[in-house]
Design an enzyme around this catalytic site. Sequence first.
Site, short mmCIF file in Angstrom:
data_model
loop_
_atom_site.label_atom_id
_atom_site.label_comp_id
_atom_site.label_asym_id
_atom_site.label_seq_id
_atom_site.Cartn_x
_atom_site.Cartn_y
_atom_site.Cartn_z
N GLU A 6 0.84 -1.21 0.00
CA GLU A 6 0.00 0.00 0.00
C GLU A 6 0.86 1.25 0.00
OE1 GLU A 6 -3.32 -0.01 2.76
OE2 GLU A 6 -3.32 2.18 2.82
N LYS A 15 -7.30 -0.77 11.42
CA LYS A 15 -6.76 -1.22 10.12
C LYS A 15 -5.49 -0.42 9.80
CE LYS A 15 -6.31 -1.30 5.45
NZ LYS A 15 -5.35 -0.49 4.69
N ASP A 57 3.95 -14.52 11.47
CA ASP A 57 2.65 -14.91 10.93
C ASP A 57 1.65 -13.77 11.14
OD1 ASP A 57 0.11 -15.96 10.56
OD2 ASP A 57 0.53 -17.85 11.59
N HIS A 112 -2.21 10.62 0.12
CA HIS A 112 -2.53 9.31 -0.46
C HIS A 112 -2.51 9.36 -1.99
CE1 HIS A 112 -4.22 5.95 1.91
NE2 HIS A 112 -4.18 5.40 0.71
C1 MEV Z 1 -5.75 3.33 5.11
O1 MEV Z 1 -5.07 2.16 4.71
C2 MEV Z 1 -5.72 3.48 6.61
C3 MEV Z 1 -6.51 4.65 7.18
O2 MEV Z 1 -7.86 4.61 6.71
C4 MEV Z 1 -6.46 4.53 8.68
C5 MEV Z 1 -7.35 5.49 9.43
O3 MEV Z 1 -8.38 5.90 8.91
O4 MEV Z 1 -7.00 5.76 10.60
C6 MEV Z 1 -5.95 5.95 6.71
#
Ligand code: MEV
Length: 438
Positions: free
Chosen positions: A85, A280, A296, A393
């Site tokens: 990513e 995430k 793992d 991003h």
């Molecule tokens: C993207 O991979 C992860 C985010 O969405 C985490 C977040 O919103 O804190 C940017």
Amino acid sequence: MSKKVSGFSKLSKEAKIDWLIEYFFNGSQKAKEILEKYWNDDSTLQQLHDEFSENTLTNFYLPFGVAPNFTINNKLYAIPMAIEESSVVAAASKAAKFWDNRGGFKTTVLDTEKIGQVHFSFTGDVEKLNAFFNKAKPQLIDSIESIQASMKKRGGGLLDIELRDKTTEIPNYYQLHCTFETVDAMGANFINTCLEQFAQTFKGLAFSENNFTEEEKEVEIIMSILSNYVPNCVVRAEVSCPIAHLPNTPELSSKAYAEKFVRAVRIAEKEPFRAVTHNKGIMNGIDAVVIATGNDFRAIEAGAHAYAANNGQYSSLTHANIENDTFTFYIEIPLAVGTIGGLTSLHPVVKLALEMLGKPNAKELMEIIAVAGLAQNFGAVNSLITTGIQKGHMKMHLLNILNQHSATEDEKDTIVKYFEKNTVTHSEVINQLELLRS
Ligand code: MEV
């Protein structure tokens, strides 16, 4: 051969690819070319990778990058990250630099206990089962003596075995709940071997127990397996600084920044829809280091999310507060990782990653991984409460789009320059590329 195949695993790699081409690509050699392009010229290295798994056709690359300038407990690290990513490594590096100027990251391993369970059915008198377990316990421990000999030499081994009555949840269901210290190994094989031995010994002893009725003697072992839920194998990583040292802009004073940050984390603590995305982002950093160091990531993911829900509602793995004008941001996360065994001594790039980190022991690796997660979350929340996430991003995404459309280096330079002052959107990138090419 047909589309439904038997004895597939025994075919050569070439024959497997031919089968795939025939039944899934209409005989097109293009697919074969792609698969072969990713073979390594070094046949020994290729064989090593082929043998990590089964039915291997080719290799699947992940970018291996590095996030430098991480000061953890006053020691400087460059953290290896394997992740596809865009912007994850960049965000980690940026957070590392930011906190490097504010005292760095502080970490503590809270505990390193691993867990495994023998799940079994027993039909009969629970008092008699308890008495039997207490009598059998030393024999159970004796039965794994040779299995745990070398683990004990390294300072680990079985910590305890408990009999747990789970009959209120499922009739006749009990467990041998076992705890272990596995030192620098993740310990899955060691734990599972111990558990299977406990199961066998336990069943045998029960069968010859004079106090048991015929029915009670027939203990049924359902399964023996380690748990990836390790709420007592937890590390804490923290950053803190005076509020005045936080970003200060005309739009957001450092005090307002701290308050907004704490509030954003509070939302993740209370609101599961936000918590999942928040975590995430943490796992973006955690998984990247876990993969790069040959651990793992599925086990780590499962354990982390279970821990995030251990109060009965899914919540944030990080927390933030302001006390006496000091801003503190921290993570507490279970991380059962190893620096010996498994891929750590087999995969050349994993070995290199561990060397890069100064050959850490498992506790030190827990600390490094937790820091990567905290840094990642700091980067994400910082963007979310200031510029928004898309600006950075899409800049990183820009190169992906250009590569997808086979842009030349000159085209990339021109278009990257154009987007320094314009908002990146997929369609606008294509637009600019077409304009350039016409
Ligand atoms: C993207 O991979 C992860 C985010 O969405 C985490 C977040 O919103 O804190 C940017």
